[in-house]
Design an enzyme around this catalytic site. Sequence first.
Site, PDB file in Angstrom:
ATOM      1  N   SER A 187       0.747  -1.200  -0.029  1.00 17.29           N
ATOM      2  CA  SER A 187      -0.098  -0.081   0.019  1.00 17.29           C
ATOM      3  C   SER A 187       0.828   1.147  -0.009  1.00 17.29           C
ATOM      4  CB  SER A 187      -0.860   0.056   1.324  1.00 17.29           C
ATOM      5  OG  SER A 187      -1.874   0.898   1.162  1.00 17.29           O
ATOM      6  N   GLU A 234      -8.724  -3.687  -7.983  1.00 23.14           N
ATOM      7  CA  GLU A 234      -8.358  -2.437  -7.174  1.00 23.14           C
ATOM      8  C   GLU A 234      -8.365  -1.173  -7.866  1.00 23.14           C
ATOM      9  OE1 GLU A 234      -4.258  -1.753  -4.856  1.00 23.14           O
ATOM     10  OE2 GLU A 234      -4.470  -3.691  -5.812  1.00 23.14           O
ATOM     11  N   HIS A 265      -7.546  -4.409  -2.968  1.00 20.35           N
ATOM     12  CA  HIS A 265      -6.231  -3.610  -2.461  1.00 20.35           C
ATOM     13  C   HIS A 265      -5.745  -4.221  -1.116  1.00 20.35           C
ATOM     14  CE1 HIS A 265      -3.591   0.134  -1.673  1.00 20.35           C
ATOM     15  NE2 HIS A 265      -4.060   0.084  -0.336  1.00 20.35           N
TER      16      HIS A 265
END
Length: 294
Positions: A143, A236, A266
Site C-alpha cells: 500500500s 483494485e 487492495h
Amino acid sequence: MNQNVDDLLKIIANQFKPTKAGLDSNTEHFNEFFLSFSSHGPLKITSEPDSPVPSYWMVTPHSSSRKVILFLHGGVLNRGSTRGHQDLCQRISKHTGFSIFSVDYRLPPDHPFPAAVKDSVESYLWLRDEGFKARELVIAGISTGGTLTLSTLLALKEMGEELPLGGVCMSPVVDFKFPVVYSHLKDVKDWINYSALEDMRDMYLQGQSTSHGLVSPIYGDLEGLPPLLIQAGSRELLLCDINRFREVAVKKEVKVDLEVWQGMFHTWQLFYSHLRESEGSLRSVGEFIKGLTK
C-alpha cells in the site's frame, strides 16, 4: 470465490470507517484486525536499538543473516506499524529466505511529507553503514509502503547512492493526483474509495505539491531504477494508475514485472486465512527476489 471476496470486502470496509479516535488507537485497531488473518507461522522479532528510526528484525528458521529486505508497512499513511504486518513479513521471509528489517516510519498528520521518505532513506543508509552491501538488500512495501519503496529508490538515486537489488511494491499509490481513479470509480469494487484517498492525500501533503517525484513516483526520474515487481488486484481502485506507472517506467528502460491478480483487491496479500491468493502472491514475491540473486 467471488462471493467470498465480496463478503471479505464488506468486513474490511466496515473495519475502516472514519472515526474520531486518535492515531494510536486507530493504529492498534488496524494491527489487531490484520493479525486476525494470521498464518501463525514461526517468527522471531527483535527491536533494533541502534537504528535511526524505530525498527525490528524479523526472521524465520531459514532466514539468511546476510540478505535483508527493508520492509515498509502500509496503513493509509496515518496508521499501521510493523506489528500489524508481522505475519506478512513472516511469509515474505519464508518465501525469499531473506531476513526482514521493518521500519516504523513517522506518520502524518504530525509528520507530513517528507518525514516518512526521510526515515526510509535513513534506514537503508543505516543498513549500508552496518556492512550490508547493496546487492544483499531489497526494498519492499505494501500500500503506501509500496509508494515509499519507490520514493526511497528515487531519493537514493538522487543522492548518488548505490541502489539495492530491486523493489517490491504491493498495491502502491503511484500518483497522488489520482487522475484515473475518479473516472473509474463506478466500475471498481474495492474496500478503499476515492474519498479516503483524498483524505489521505490532504493529511500526508498538507498543501504540498502532488507533482513532486518523491510524493508521486510516476513523476520522478525513473531511469536507472533496479528491477521492480508490482502486484495489484484486478478489482483494485488504483490499478489504472499502476498500469500508467508501468508504461512510464518501461519507457525509461526499467524492468517491471506487473502482476494483476484476478478478482483481488487492495492489499489482499494480508488476508492469509481467507484467500489462497494471498499465499500465492507471496510465493511469486519469493520467486522474483530469488531471481535477482542469481
